[in-house]
Design an enzyme around this catalytic site. Structure first.
Site, PDB file in Angstrom:
ATOM      1  CB  SER A   1      -1.823 -31.386 -17.756  1.00 52.38           C
ATOM      2  OG  SER A   1      -2.541 -31.958 -16.683  1.00 52.38           O
ATOM      3  CE  LYS A   2      -3.553 -29.432 -21.137  1.00 55.68           C
ATOM      4  NZ  LYS A   2      -3.000 -30.771 -21.046  1.00 55.68           N
ATOM      5  NE  ARG A   3      -3.686 -34.724 -14.674  1.00 52.18           N
ATOM      6  CZ  ARG A   3      -2.970 -35.067 -13.607  1.00 52.18           C
ATOM      7  NH1 ARG A   3      -3.467 -34.945 -12.406  1.00 52.18           N
ATOM      8  NH2 ARG A   3      -1.746 -35.531 -13.767  1.00 52.18           N
ATOM      9  CG  HIS A   4      -1.793 -30.188 -12.538  1.00 52.76           C
ATOM     10  ND1 HIS A   4      -1.945 -31.111 -11.537  1.00 52.76           N
ATOM     11  CD2 HIS A   4      -1.146 -30.837 -13.527  1.00 52.76           C
ATOM     12  CE1 HIS A   4      -1.408 -32.260 -11.900  1.00 52.76           C
ATOM     13  NE2 HIS A   4      -0.920 -32.128 -13.111  1.00 52.76           N
TER      14      HIS A   4
END
Length: 501
Positions: A255-258
């Site tokens: 996901s974006k947090r990665h």
RNA sequence: GGCCCCAUCGUCCAGUGGCCUAGGACACCACCCUUUCAAGGUGGAGACUCGGGUUCGACUCCCGAUGGGGUCACCA
């Protein structure tokens, strides 16, 4: 047999194309090309809340950029269009009516709130949250009453009841699901008349003559539902192949947090499409030997579903970056120049002027071994476009000792009269000077590099001198001599040359 | 939690009962090349989750445990 191969990539336009989606698209593309089949692009925009035309455009752009071209799709049409689910509503409605007429589906008036509450209750009692079927056998009167309450019904399909549904998966073998546990009466048409994923997907795969559904493993447990719908609708189901997931370094779903996971982010960060595509090939597939570098065309020739593995892959930017460096070194210099020029402009190095093309290519040839992405290049070449505004601290201490001033003056004199201005002549002159002075060439080279580039690292010095040109070399050497003579670390003098050591 | 999938170096991939003293790549370390840094070359360290079977013989087959992942929506 091969001519019947039709595969599809069916993203929902609710966000950018990320590496997981790109890998799924890639495997479909490879399979289609390997078999000389068709690759279909279908936009699954049935989530009215989140779907956006801009995202559809962005996904197509990303696919094109990667080199994954489609034969039929929303933008180019085809014999089984339209290829946008929002434009196929009447088709789903018609199929739903067929099920309704036969009693295989029914109207359900339960509200989302009621369903959510019951789901919570079931969960609280440790029960699987399945639809309880309370609208299954409503009489016409009851339906009318509920309708009158202002409830907008959904259409649910009847679950098959006891038994097992076996998915014959091309990469995983036979996977059996217990109908009682897997299948409840699920929604096929929402209250606004739009289809749900499983329904639209099943109808479209059939209508679009899809032969193989190649998709991520997260869809494996959806397959019994789709198979059930095929059975009820009289469809001959496609073959299924579920490919392993791509996981973030912490082994969770990407996901974006990665960090950067969208293809367009990698593009902006200076990655080359062939590097991304090559790297993605290796996530869940291999040609069977130790080869790791290959083109899309080679991969297509080699690709088979039998060689797709079953293990989720953690994706590793480090290796992607290494591979990008590899392709950067292999790239055609004209293409590289095209890619780099806008970045030089953005970095403010160009003053609105276009650099001389042959010269720029030589500069790039000189520095590209040191770059892993296009984004690193402006910094690597900045001193070719403007004077260094500082001298690297540790370099000053090491290479700008007082005696360096004299050496640089000698070097300046040599360069001033050098003919011809070639890399070979420059090198010969420099080595000759070192010999004459009885010093190691390095004692001359290192201060010179610092004087010309402000740095202690960079391409071979003779290339740097040649590419900088005589005039700029002489100026910069002179300036360095002044800097040293001023007795660094004299702050005032350092400021004078624009630095802030 | 139910159901499903999966399990080889830190990561990716090879390995389909004996060719394995487990191979390649990234990352890491050392050396070489060299004016620096890279690139390149050579070498090194580094894994078959565990426990039972089956077999003359298991990384490879079976069962179990453990671990990881996915999925259980009027999202897709």
């Amino acid at each position: 047999m091969d001519e019947g191969v039709r595969v599809r990539f069916a993203p929902s336009p609710t966000g950018a194309l990320h590496v997981g989606g790109a890998r799924t698209a890639l495997f479909n593309w490879l399979f289609a090309r390997h078999h000389g089949g068709r690759f279909v692009l279908r936009s699954e925009d049935t989530d009215r809340e989140r779907s956006r035309p801009e995202w559809e455009r962005a996904i197509m752009d990303a696919l094109s950029w990667l080199g994954l071209d489609w034969d039929e799709g929303p933008d180019k049409g085809g014999p089984y269009g339209p290829y946008r689910q929002s434009e196929r509503l009447d088709l789903y409605r018609a199929e739903a009516e067929r099920l309704l007429a036969r009693g295989d589906a029914y109207l359900c008036f339960c509200t989302p709130e009621e369903l959510a509450r019951r789901r919570e209750e079931a969960l609280a009692h440790g029960l699987p949250p399945r639809y309880d079927g309370r609208c299954r056998d409503l009489t016409a009167g009851e339906r009318a009453r509920l309708q009158a309450e202002g409830r907008r019904p959904v259409i649910r399909v009847r679950a098959p009841g006891a038994g097992t549904t076996v998915v014959e998966d091309l990469t995983r073998g036979a996977v059996a699901f217990d109908n009682d546990k897997m299948l409840d009466d699920f929604v096929i048409l929402k209250s606004d008349g739009w289809p749900t994923y499983n329904f639209a997907c099943t109808v479209d795969d059939h209508l679009m003559r899809i032969s193989h559904v190649i998709r991520a493993e997260e869809h494996l447990s959806n397959t019994p539902r789709q198979l059930h719908l095929c059975r009820l609708l009289g469809y001959d189901p496609p073959r299924f192949a579920h490919v392993p997931m791509i996981l973030a370094p912490d082994r969770s779903k990407l996901s974006k947090r990665h960090g950067a996971v969208a293809v367009e982010e990698f593009r902006a960060a200076g990655y080359l499409p062939e590097a991304i595509v090559n790297y993605l090939c290796l996530l869940g597939w291999s040609p069977g030997d130790d080869r790791e570098i290959f083109t899309l065309e080679e991969a297509a020739r080699l690709f088979t579903l039998e060689r797709v593995n079953r293990t989720a892959a953690v994706y590793d930017v480090e290796k992607l970056t290494w591979m990008n460096g590899h392709y950067l070194r292999a790239a055609d210099l004209d293409r590289l120049a095209d890619l780099v020029e806008p970045r030089l402009a953005a970095a403010g190095l160009l003053d609105g002027e276009r650099p001389d093309r042959p010269w720029l290519k030589r500069v790039l040839a000189a520095v590209r071994d040191r770059a892993r992405t296009l984004a690193e290049i402006p910094d690597l070449v900045s001193y070719f476009f403007r004077e260094p505004d500082t001298y690297e601290d540790k370099g000053v201490r090491k290479h700008f000792q007082p005696e360096a001033a004299g050496l640089l003056e000698e070097a300046r004199a040599v360069l001033a009269g050098l003919e011809p201005w070639t890399v070979e002549a420059i090198e010969a002159a420099y080595r000759g000077l070192a010999a004459r002075l009885g010093i190691a060439a390095g004692a001359l080279i290192h201060p010179t590099r610092l004087a010309l580039t402000g740095r202690t690292v960079g391409p071979g010095l003779f290339d740097v001198i040649y590419l900088l040109g005589r005039e700029r070399c002489l100026e910069r050497l002179e300036r360095a001599v002044r800097f040293i003579r001023a007795g660094n670390p004299a702050l005032v003098e350092a400021q004078q040359v624009g630095g802030k050591n």
